[in-house]
Scaffold this motif. Structure first.
Motif, mmCIF file in Angstrom:
data_model
loop_
_atom_site.group_PDB
_atom_site.id
_atom_site.type_symbol
_atom_site.label_atom_id
_atom_site.label_comp_id
_atom_site.label_asym_id
_atom_site.label_seq_id
_atom_site.Cartn_x
_atom_site.Cartn_y
_atom_site.Cartn_z
ATOM 1 N N ARG A 7 1.624 25.028 -20.444
ATOM 2 C CA ARG A 7 0.797 25.181 -21.636
ATOM 3 C C ARG A 7 1.318 26.350 -22.471
ATOM 4 N NH1 ARG A 7 -4.638 23.983 -22.331
ATOM 5 N NH2 ARG A 7 -4.096 22.070 -21.213
ATOM 6 N N GLU A 8 1.506 26.120 -23.757
ATOM 7 C CA GLU A 8 1.993 27.148 -24.682
ATOM 8 C C GLU A 8 0.861 27.502 -25.650
ATOM 9 O OE1 GLU A 8 4.577 28.897 -24.685
ATOM 10 O OE2 GLU A 8 6.017 27.853 -23.394
ATOM 11 N N PRO A 9 0.195 28.644 -25.442
ATOM 12 C CA PRO A 9 -0.984 28.981 -26.243
ATOM 13 C C PRO A 9 -0.730 29.069 -27.744
ATOM 14 C CG PRO A 9 -0.852 30.366 -24.297
ATOM 15 C CD PRO A 9 0.444 29.638 -24.379
ATOM 16 N N ARG A 10 0.483 29.431 -28.151
ATOM 17 C CA ARG A 10 0.750 29.582 -29.587
ATOM 18 C C ARG A 10 1.377 28.329 -30.220
ATOM 19 N NH1 ARG A 10 2.203 35.814 -31.278
ATOM 20 N NH2 ARG A 10 0.411 36.767 -30.231
ATOM 21 N N LEU A 11 1.349 27.240 -29.500
ATOM 22 C CA LEU A 11 1.789 25.969 -30.069
ATOM 23 C C LEU A 11 0.552 25.178 -30.471
ATOM 24 C CD1 LEU A 11 3.805 23.712 -30.746
ATOM 25 C CD2 LEU A 11 3.798 23.084 -28.312
ATOM 26 N N LEU A 12 0.411 24.947 -31.767
ATOM 27 C CA LEU A 12 -0.691 24.167 -32.320
ATOM 28 C C LEU A 12 -0.129 22.854 -32.848
ATOM 29 C CD1 LEU A 12 -2.429 26.928 -34.500
ATOM 30 C CD2 LEU A 12 -2.748 26.468 -32.058
ATOM 31 N N THR A 13 -0.780 21.753 -32.539
ATOM 32 C CA THR A 13 -0.294 20.467 -33.023
ATOM 33 C C THR A 13 -1.410 19.728 -33.750
ATOM 34 O OG1 THR A 13 -0.756 19.355 -30.918
ATOM 35 C CG2 THR A 13 1.447 20.270 -31.227
ATOM 36 N N ASP A 36 -2.955 37.066 -41.010
ATOM 37 C CA ASP A 36 -3.219 37.984 -39.890
ATOM 38 C C ASP A 36 -1.953 38.673 -39.393
ATOM 39 O OD1 ASP A 36 -5.911 37.563 -39.934
ATOM 40 O OD2 ASP A 36 -5.935 36.080 -38.334
ATOM 41 N N GLY A 37 -0.846 38.449 -40.095
ATOM 42 C CA GLY A 37 0.379 39.176 -39.794
ATOM 43 C C GLY A 37 1.317 38.530 -38.800
ATOM 44 N N TYR A 38 1.093 37.263 -38.463
ATOM 45 C CA TYR A 38 1.956 36.586 -37.507
ATOM 46 C C TYR A 38 3.112 35.866 -38.204
ATOM 47 C CZ TYR A 38 -1.851 37.245 -34.158
ATOM 48 O OH TYR A 38 -2.808 37.785 -33.342
ATOM 49 N N GLU A 39 4.214 35.721 -37.476
ATOM 50 C CA GLU A 39 5.248 34.794 -37.910
ATOM 51 C C GLU A 39 4.759 33.389 -37.575
ATOM 52 O OE1 GLU A 39 9.798 33.273 -36.923
ATOM 53 O OE2 GLU A 39 8.966 34.990 -35.819
ATOM 54 N N VAL A 40 4.928 32.461 -38.504
ATOM 55 C CA VAL A 40 4.496 31.088 -38.297
ATOM 56 C C VAL A 40 5.648 30.149 -38.615
ATOM 57 C CG1 VAL A 40 2.817 29.296 -38.869
ATOM 58 C CG2 VAL A 40 2.148 31.706 -38.973
ATOM 59 N N VAL A 41 5.937 29.253 -37.682
ATOM 60 C CA VAL A 41 6.933 28.205 -37.908
ATOM 61 C C VAL A 41 6.174 26.890 -38.057
ATOM 62 C CG1 VAL A 41 8.874 26.925 -36.930
ATOM 63 C CG2 VAL A 41 8.736 29.414 -36.636
ATOM 64 N N VAL A 88 11.122 24.820 -31.409
ATOM 65 C CA VAL A 88 9.845 25.207 -30.818
ATOM 66 C C VAL A 88 10.000 26.328 -29.793
ATOM 67 C CG1 VAL A 88 7.842 24.410 -29.510
ATOM 68 C CG2 VAL A 88 8.877 22.919 -31.260
ATOM 69 N N LEU A 89 10.852 26.129 -28.797
ATOM 70 C CA LEU A 89 10.984 27.138 -27.735
ATOM 71 C C LEU A 89 11.522 28.472 -28.253
ATOM 72 C CD1 LEU A 89 12.185 25.006 -24.685
ATOM 73 C CD2 LEU A 89 9.894 25.885 -25.173
ATOM 74 N N PRO A 90 12.552 28.497 -29.104
ATOM 75 C CA PRO A 90 13.003 29.790 -29.619
ATOM 76 C C PRO A 90 11.921 30.533 -30.405
ATOM 77 C CG PRO A 90 14.702 28.141 -29.950
ATOM 78 C CD PRO A 90 13.473 27.406 -29.492
ATOM 79 N N ALA A 91 11.124 29.801 -31.183
ATOM 80 C CA ALA A 91 10.055 30.450 -31.947
ATOM 81 C C ALA A 91 8.994 31.030 -31.025
ATOM 82 C CB ALA A 91 9.437 29.449 -32.924
ATOM 83 N N LEU A 92 8.588 30.261 -30.030
ATOM 84 C CA LEU A 92 7.590 30.755 -29.084
ATOM 85 C C LEU A 92 8.111 31.960 -28.309
ATOM 86 C CD1 LEU A 92 6.289 27.335 -27.707
ATOM 87 C CD2 LEU A 92 5.095 28.855 -29.298
ATOM 88 N N ALA A 93 9.395 31.941 -27.961
ATOM 89 C CA ALA A 93 9.986 33.028 -27.180
ATOM 90 C C ALA A 93 9.957 34.352 -27.935
ATOM 91 C CB ALA A 93 11.418 32.679 -26.796
ATOM 92 N N ARG A 94 10.039 34.290 -29.260
ATOM 93 C CA ARG A 94 10.007 35.539 -30.027
ATOM 94 C C ARG A 94 8.592 35.907 -30.492
ATOM 95 N NH1 ARG A 94 12.817 31.965 -33.718
ATOM 96 N NH2 ARG A 94 11.546 31.590 -35.591
ATOM 97 N N GLY A 95 7.596 35.165 -30.016
ATOM 98 C CA GLY A 95 6.208 35.509 -30.289
ATOM 99 C C GLY A 95 5.594 34.863 -31.507
ATOM 100 N N ALA A 96 6.297 33.934 -32.132
ATOM 101 C CA ALA A 96 5.760 33.255 -33.307
ATOM 102 C C ALA A 96 4.751 32.188 -32.897
ATOM 103 C CB ALA A 96 6.891 32.618 -34.109
#
Length: 219
Positions: A7-13, A36-41, A88-96
């Motif tokens: 489960r990836e908490p910062r992945l929204l679909t 809120d200051g987040y990077e979003v892909v 997807v995975l590279p973005a999640l890995a850097r906290g986006a």
């Protein structure tokens, strides 16, 4: 959580049939997270990378040769594999945060329930090729008649006309809708069903409330 998936908490679909308003909701979620200051892909399936977009073109184009259900499914997962690994995975890995217009739930609804394919086979592809699932999925639920009216107006505006899948009969899209609702019933902790028959601004507001509630849980 589904067996064998992380489960990836910062992945929204965002899921739903054609014309449900996923693009409007995606923009609203993206704007809220950016504020809120987040990077979003923000991305989409099939597609999201140059190669995956070329596969999308193959999937949706009209042609003289019928596309077999297995071909459609495997092309979907080929595009998804590239999308997950390159975006997807590279973005999640850097906290986006990643917000995707469609993900694996669409394969269960379109190729599984609507095309009648073995969902066990789809689940195995999901485990082997994808390996992750969203923290939150918003299902924009819309009746087929309403969806047809919306997509007809959109096609008239852009002049593109319906793609290969959009040309399917209403019975096909009734099965797609049932497939999505089945997925929601199977994973109520992950999937939130939103009424997409109301005005787009109301759907977006409901999506933002769902995101706020999800984040309040610690996401």
């Amino acid at each position: 959580m589904s067996a064998g998936l992380r489960r990836e908490p910062r992945l929204l679909t965002l899921e739903g049939g054609e014309g449900a308003g996923k693009s409007t909701v995606l923009h609203a979620l993206r704007a809220a997270l950016l504020a809120d200051g987040y990077e979003v892909v923000s991305t989409r399936e099939p597609g999201g990378t140059p190669l995956a977009e070329r596969i999308r073109d193959l999937l949706l184009a009209h042609g003289d040769e019928p596309v077999h259900a297995h071909t459609e499914l495997l092309l979907m997962f080929a595009a998804r594999a590239q999308h997950v690994q390159q975006v997807v995975l590279p973005a999640l890995a850097r906290g986006a945060w990643v917000v995707s217009d469609r993900f694996t739930d669409s394969s269960y609804a379109y190729q599984g329930v609507a095309r009648g394919m073995d969902t066990g086979f789809i689940a195995e592809l999901e485990r082997q090729v994808v390996g992750i699932e969203p923290g939150l999925t918003l299902l924009l639920d819309l009746g087929v008649a309403d969806a047809r009216a919306r997509t007809r107006g959109r096609d008239l505006l852009d002049g593109a006309g319906p793609d290969r899948i959009e040309r399917e009969r209403d019975e096909f899209f009734e099965r797609v809708r049932a497939g999505f609702l089945q997925r929601a019933a199977q994973a109520p902790e992950r999937v939130r069903v939103l009424d997409a028959s109301v005005a787009p601004a109301e759907v977006a507001a409901a999506a933002l409330r769902a995101l706020a509630a999800y984040r309040a849980q610690g996401a």
